[in-house]
Design an enzyme around this catalytic site. Structure first.
Site, short mmCIF file in Angstrom:
data_model
loop_
_atom_site.label_atom_id
_atom_site.label_comp_id
_atom_site.label_asym_id
_atom_site.label_seq_id
_atom_site.Cartn_x
_atom_site.Cartn_y
_atom_site.Cartn_z
CD GLU A 171 -5.56 4.24 10.92
OE1 GLU A 171 -4.61 3.69 11.52
OE2 GLU A 171 -5.56 4.42 9.70
CE LYS A 205 -0.59 2.59 10.80
NZ LYS A 205 -2.01 2.97 10.69
CG ASP A 218 2.55 -10.59 22.88
OD1 ASP A 218 2.65 -9.45 22.40
OD2 ASP A 218 3.40 -11.10 23.63
CG HIS A 254 -8.22 8.41 6.81
ND1 HIS A 254 -7.97 7.21 7.42
CD2 HIS A 254 -7.69 9.37 7.60
CE1 HIS A 254 -7.30 7.44 8.54
NE2 HIS A 254 -7.13 8.74 8.68
C1 MEV Z 1 -3.21 3.97 7.19
O1 MEV Z 1 -3.39 3.57 8.52
C2 MEV Z 1 -2.73 2.81 6.35
C3 MEV Z 1 -2.36 3.15 4.90
O2 MEV Z 1 -1.39 4.21 4.90
C4 MEV Z 1 -1.78 1.90 4.30
C5 MEV Z 1 -1.16 2.08 2.93
O3 MEV Z 1 -0.71 3.17 2.60
O4 MEV Z 1 -1.13 1.06 2.20
C6 MEV Z 1 -3.54 3.64 4.14
#
Ligand code: MEV
Length: 438
Positions: A85, A279, A295, A392
């Site tokens: 990513e 995530k 792992d 991003h």
């Molecule tokens: C993207 O990979 C992760 C985010 O969505 C985490 C979040 O929203 O805190 C930017």
């Protein structure tokens, strides 16, 4: 209809590719050439990779990156990260730099034990099973002395056995719970070997136990396996500073802190947000886990279960402001290793550990917790100020340009053009088409 194949694993790599190409790829020469293009020219290295798993036909590259400037307990680290990513490593580097000038990260390993279970069926009198378990425990412990020898010499091994009665949730279900200290090893093979041996001895001895014989009811092993839920293998990482030091060009420090704390509260209140929030944390954790040959599926499963330990799924991070001091921390279970497994086998993994100055498992737990906290800090910081897309898309620009097969000149033109404009897929495609038409 395509045909099934017998003895696939026995075929040579060339034969496997030929079968795949003729069965699924219409003998497309380009597909075959892609697979071979990713072979390593160093045959010995390629063989090492081929031997990791069954039926390997090629390699699958992911970028190996470095996020520098992590000040952890007063020591500077450069974190090796493996991830696809675009913005993750940049975000980690930004967060590291931000906290470098504000005291850095502080960490603590809270506990280090791992565990496994021997799952049993038993439909007789509960007291008989409990009596047998107490009677046979010394024999069970002694039965693994060979397997434990090396671990014991380093002061690790089996710590405790206990019997759990789960008949209220499932009829006839009991398990033997075993806790282990596996030191610098993740210890999955060690734990599973111990459990299987104990289960075998338990079952065999039960057959000879008079009270079971008298009733003709014996406990039976269903399965023996380690647990990837390791809430007794916990690490904490934190940062803190005066709210005034949080002031950025976007927000005053006090406002930033209160919005930040609110964002964490939302991730505790709402599962939909909590999952995305966590995530983002896993972006940092997994990247270091993969770089160091650990792992990531085990770590993911254990961490998410931990996030749901209070019967709802919530944030892994916590934030508060107390007397104008902003405090932000993470607490996660991490069963990882710095010896055994892939750690000394995969040259890149070995190198990643070298970059981290060959940490103990405890040190690596601390570093990984920091990676998660830093990633979450960077994400929340963007979300409550500029929004996530600006950073991003800036990182994603190169992916779009590569998709368009842009030349170096076209890339440079696009980078300077979009430095002051909103990046979107269509805007980049339009820009490239425009300069190509000129
Ligand atoms: C993207 O990979 C992760 C985010 O969505 C985490 C979040 O929203 O805190 C930017």
């Amino acid at each position: 209809m395509t045909k099934t194949v017998n003895g696939f694993s026995k075929k040579t790599k060339e034969e496997k590719i030929a079968w795949l190409a003729s069965t699924y790829l219409e003998n497309n020469p380009q597909a075959i050439s892609i697979l071979k293009h990713y072979w390593n020219t160093d045959e010995k290295l390629q063989k090492l990779h081929d031997d990791f798993i069954e039926n390997a036909i090629s390699n699958y590259y992911l970028p190996f990156a470095i996020a520098p400037n992590f000040l952890i307990n007063g020591k500077l680290y450069a974190l090796p990260m493996v991830i696809e990513e675009s913005s993750v490593v940049a975000a980690a580097g930004n967060a590291a730099k931000f906290w470098l000038n504000r005291g850095g990260f502080k960490t603590e390993v809270i506990s280090t034990t791992k565990n496994g279970q021997i799952h049993l069926n038993y439909y007789g009198e509960p007291q008989l099973l409990k009596d047998f378990f107490n009677f046979i425990q010394p024999v069970l412990k002694a039965s693994i002395s060979d397997i434990e020898k090396n671990m014991r010499a380093r002061k690790g091994g089996l710590i405790e056995l206990s019997l759990a009665d789960k008949t209220e949730v499932l009829e006839g279900y009991y398990f033997i719970h075993a806790t282990f200290e596996t030191l610098d090893a993740m210890g999955a093979n060690f734990i599973n070997s111990c459990l299987e041996k104990i289960a075998h001895v338990f079952e065999t001895e039960a057959q000879q136990y008079e009270p079971f014989k008298n009733k003709n009811t014996f406990p039976e092993t269903v399965m023996s396996i380690l647990s990837n839920y390791v809430p007794e293998c916990l690490v904490r990482a934190e940062v803190s500073c005066h709210v005034d030091k949080l002031t950025t060009k976007h927000l005053d420090g006090k406002k930033f802190a209160s919005k930040f704390v609110r964002a964490i509260a939302i991730a505790k209140a709402e599962t939909r947000r909590a999952v995305t929030h966590n995530k983002g944390i896993m972006n940092g954790i997994d990247a270091v886990i993969i770089a160091t040959g650990n792992d990531f599926r085990a770590v993911e499963a254990g961490i998410h279960a931990y996030a749901a330990r209070n019967n709802y799924y919530g944030s892994l991070t916590h934030a508060e402001v107390e007397d104008d001091i902003f405090k932000f921390r993470i607490e996660i279970p991490l069963a990882i290793g710095t010896v055994g497994g892939l750690t000394s086998l995969h040259p890149m993994t070995k190198l990643a550990l070298e970059i981290l100055k060959n940490p103990s498992a405890k040190e690596l737990m601390e570093i990984i917790a920091v990676a998660g906290l830093a990633q979450n800090f960077a994400a929340i910081r963007s979300l409550i100020t500029t929004g996530i897309q600006k950073g991003h898309m800036k990182m994603h620009l190169m992916n779009i340009l590569n998709q368009q097969e842009a030349t170096e000149d076209e890339k440079n033109l696009a980078i300077s053009h979009f430095s002051s404009k909103t990046i979107s897929h269509s805007a980049v495609v339009e820009f490239i088409n425009e300069i190509r038409s000129k």
